[in-house]
Scaffold this motif. Sequence first.
Motif, mmCIF file in Angstrom:
data_model
loop_
_atom_site.group_PDB
_atom_site.id
_atom_site.type_symbol
_atom_site.label_atom_id
_atom_site.label_comp_id
_atom_site.label_asym_id
_atom_site.label_seq_id
_atom_site.Cartn_x
_atom_site.Cartn_y
_atom_site.Cartn_z
ATOM 1 N N ALA A 48 43.625 47.370 31.247
ATOM 2 C CA ALA A 48 43.814 47.669 32.674
ATOM 3 C C ALA A 48 44.033 49.156 32.904
ATOM 4 O O ALA A 48 44.790 49.803 32.185
ATOM 5 C CB ALA A 48 44.993 46.882 33.216
ATOM 6 N N ARG A 49 43.364 49.649 33.952
ATOM 7 C CA ARG A 49 43.534 51.045 34.356
ATOM 8 C C ARG A 49 44.001 51.166 35.799
ATOM 9 O O ARG A 49 44.354 52.250 36.234
ATOM 10 C CB ARG A 49 42.230 51.814 34.173
ATOM 11 N N GLN A 50 43.961 50.060 36.550
ATOM 12 C CA GLN A 50 44.364 50.134 37.947
ATOM 13 C C GLN A 50 44.952 48.811 38.422
ATOM 14 O O GLN A 50 44.540 47.737 37.985
ATOM 15 C CB GLN A 50 43.175 50.514 38.833
ATOM 16 N N LEU A 51 45.906 48.940 39.343
ATOM 17 C CA LEU A 51 46.535 47.808 40.015
ATOM 18 C C LEU A 51 46.307 47.975 41.509
ATOM 19 O O LEU A 51 46.667 49.003 42.086
ATOM 20 C CB LEU A 51 48.038 47.782 39.713
ATOM 21 N N VAL A 52 45.686 46.978 42.139
ATOM 22 C CA VAL A 52 45.493 46.969 43.586
ATOM 23 C C VAL A 52 46.303 45.806 44.145
ATOM 24 O O VAL A 52 46.069 44.651 43.789
ATOM 25 C CB VAL A 52 44.005 46.817 43.962
ATOM 26 N N LEU A 53 47.259 46.129 45.002
ATOM 27 C CA LEU A 53 48.080 45.118 45.661
ATOM 28 C C LEU A 53 47.658 45.040 47.125
ATOM 29 O O LEU A 53 47.632 46.054 47.825
ATOM 30 C CB LEU A 53 49.562 45.466 45.553
ATOM 31 N N PRO A 98 36.249 45.196 36.024
ATOM 32 C CA PRO A 98 36.737 44.739 34.712
ATOM 33 C C PRO A 98 38.088 45.321 34.302
ATOM 34 O O PRO A 98 38.868 44.660 33.623
ATOM 35 C CB PRO A 98 35.638 45.202 33.744
ATOM 36 N N ASP A 99 38.404 46.555 34.752
ATOM 37 C CA ASP A 99 39.653 47.212 34.337
ATOM 38 C C ASP A 99 40.724 47.221 35.429
ATOM 39 O O ASP A 99 41.650 48.004 35.384
ATOM 40 C CB ASP A 99 39.366 48.639 33.879
ATOM 41 N N ARG A 100 40.613 46.318 36.399
ATOM 42 C CA ARG A 100 41.492 46.352 37.566
ATOM 43 C C ARG A 100 42.180 45.016 37.810
ATOM 44 O O ARG A 100 41.542 43.982 37.839
ATOM 45 C CB ARG A 100 40.640 46.711 38.782
ATOM 46 N N GLY A 119 51.982 46.778 33.340
ATOM 47 C CA GLY A 119 52.108 47.973 32.511
ATOM 48 C C GLY A 119 51.493 49.208 33.148
ATOM 49 O O GLY A 119 51.206 50.190 32.463
ATOM 50 N N LEU A 120 51.309 49.180 34.463
ATOM 51 C CA LEU A 120 50.704 50.306 35.184
ATOM 52 C C LEU A 120 51.750 50.947 36.097
ATOM 53 O O LEU A 120 52.603 50.263 36.650
ATOM 54 C CB LEU A 120 49.505 49.823 35.990
ATOM 55 N N ASP A 121 51.667 52.261 36.236
ATOM 56 C CA ASP A 121 52.650 52.963 37.056
ATOM 57 C C ASP A 121 52.063 53.341 38.419
ATOM 58 O O ASP A 121 50.948 52.947 38.760
ATOM 59 C CB ASP A 121 53.197 54.186 36.324
#
Length: 165
Positions: A14-19, A41-43, A96-98
């Motif tokens: 994972a490289r990104q978190l979208v809420l 794929p990385d989100r 695990g993303l900031d």
Amino acid sequence: MQDDLIVHQPTVPARQLVLLFHGVGASPEGLLPLGQALARPDRWVVAVRSPFASDMGGGWQWFSVRGIDEANRIERVVAVMPRFVQTVKDWQARTGLDASATALAGFSQGAIMALESTQHAPPLAARVVAMAGRFAQPPRLAPDGTALHFIHGEQDPVIAPAFSV
């Protein structure tokens, strides 16, 4: 977090978190088409359910809009902001993303919460997308390190489009 809708889990690191945050009287399921369009794929893409049952009928809300005005809107947002912040931080911890890898996208009341979160330090997200939303009160500071994007139709009968200009 248990009532939130995980729209997409990454299939690679994972490289990104979208809420995604819905409006008053709605639910996470209403954001499913948007969430699916944002999947990569990385989100991580998660539609967050507001914590309280709406007092305007069905669905959910962060705060009541019954009798809302310019003064009490601020009080209502301030009262629930710690819960909003904790929700974002819980998802960041789980993934695990900031903040630098987090985007908050809200519709109407969800946009109000996401925008107002930029007025507190440290920043929760690198990006905030406000759809048909507004700040609860005029912004007091330019959020350092957070890009703001406003999307608003000219015919919105609920939140005046002028709040996005």
